[in-house]
Write a protein that holds these residues in place. Structure first.
Motif: not given
Ligand code: L5W
Ligand code: CA
Ligand code: ZN
Length: 303
Positions: A160, A169, A115-116, A145-146, A149, A133, A229, A142, A136, A200-201
């Motif tokens: 959330y 998400e 995870n991350a 993505h982080e 957030h 994985f 998710h 990814v 990450l 993953l998606r």
């Molecule tokens: O969707 C995610 N986090 O809210 C993920 C899960 C696996 C990847 C790293 C973090 C995407």
């Protein structure tokens, strides 16, 4: 003794060569980038397989971060820089707080951690278990993505949970695409290293990975904060349809304006449709672009 900004290099998680913005002090080289127009820096650290944060600086003796175990450090650092550049160059946003805050990443968190996450103050990346994985930070989408957030936390603040959580998400996935637009997949570069062609998606086909792409299939559950998710597939599909009809250049401006101006902590899917339409109207009026956005959300059952 020389001290100051230097340029090093290293190999990423996938063994790819990358030039790195480093810093030299007392004969040690740090993953510490002072070259951005920010009051802070981009710094990368290691938890050394433990779980205490922020951990110690990722360092190297000769500015060549070439060992296999340094791949996660290399990519976390390099991709944080590319995500900073994306938000600054495309949207005029200076770091996640729009005030030049330091972007801190810690890699090698835990043991075989698949995870991350953004913990409210920094990015944290596991190394993965090598089956589900790879490390990450090896996926630019990814990392984007982080960091998104973190941007969301400082802008829309989407709670959330349930629909606002699924939007949170989704926005993270959508900006993962905007930063790495080579495919509509998320996490493909680090997901199941021993299996090719999966991810993953998928923004274009959420159903391929067990996500709904229409409100009729909304997944009511108490787990995963109300399936954040899973239900993100619905706004993700709307984003894909929007991008396909109006193009990335317009879409990313609309999405950034909706995220930074109109969305709120309790926005649900219908409020997201309205926010995106208002942003579209602000930027491009109420003609074909507007109708394309409206149509995308109608196609996923959100009106
Ligand atoms: O969707 C995610 N986090 O809210 C993920 C899960 C696996 C990847 C790293 C973090 C995407
Ligand atoms: Ca991708
Ligand atoms: Zn996420």
């Amino acid at each position: 003794v020389t001290e100051g900004a230097t340029t090093g290099y290293g190999y990423g998680v996938l063994g790819d060569y990358k030039s790195l913005k480093t810093y030299s002090a007392n004969g040690t080289y740090y993953l510490y980038d002072t070259t951005k127009p920010m009051s802070g820096v981009i710094e990368t650290r290691t938890a050394n397989y433990g779980s205490s944060l922020p951990g110690s600086y990722s360092v190297d003796s000769n500015n060549a971060f070439t060992s296999t175990s340094q791949g996660a450090d290399v990519d976390a650092h390099y991709y944080a820089g590319t995500v900073y550049d994306y938000y600054y160059n495309t949207h005029g946003r200076n770091s996640y707080d729009n005030n030049g805050a330091t972007i801190r990443s810690t890699v090698h968190y835990g043991s075989n951690y698949n995870n991350a996450f953004w913990n409210g103050a920094q990015m944290v990346y596991g190394d993965g278990d090598g089956s589900t994985f790879d490390p990450l930070s090896g996926a630019q989408d990814v990392v984007a993505h982080e960091i998104t957030h973190a941007v969301i936390e400082r802008t829309a603040g989407l709670r959330y949970q349930d629909q606002s959580g699924a939007l949170n998400e989704s926005m993270a996935d959508v900006f993962g695409y905007f930063v790495e637009p080579e495919d509509f997949l998320l996490g493909e570069d680090v997901y199941t290293p021993n299996k090719s062609g999966d991810a993953l998606r998928s923004l274009s086909n959420p159903d391929a990975y067990g996500q709904p792409s229409h409100m009729d299939d909304y997944y009511y559950t108490s787990s995963d904060n109300g399936g954040v998710h899973t239900n993100s597939g619905i706004p993700n599909k709307a984003a894909y349809l929007t991008i396909q009809s109006i193009g990335k250049t317009k879409a990313e401006k609309i999405y950034y304006r909706a995220m930074s101006v109109y969305l709120t902590p309790t926005s649900n899917f219908s409020a997201a449709r309205s926010a995106l339409l208002q942003a579209t109207s602000d930027l491009y009026g109420t003609g074909s672009t507007y109708n394309s956005v409206a149509s995308a959300w109608s196609q996923v059952g959100v009106n």
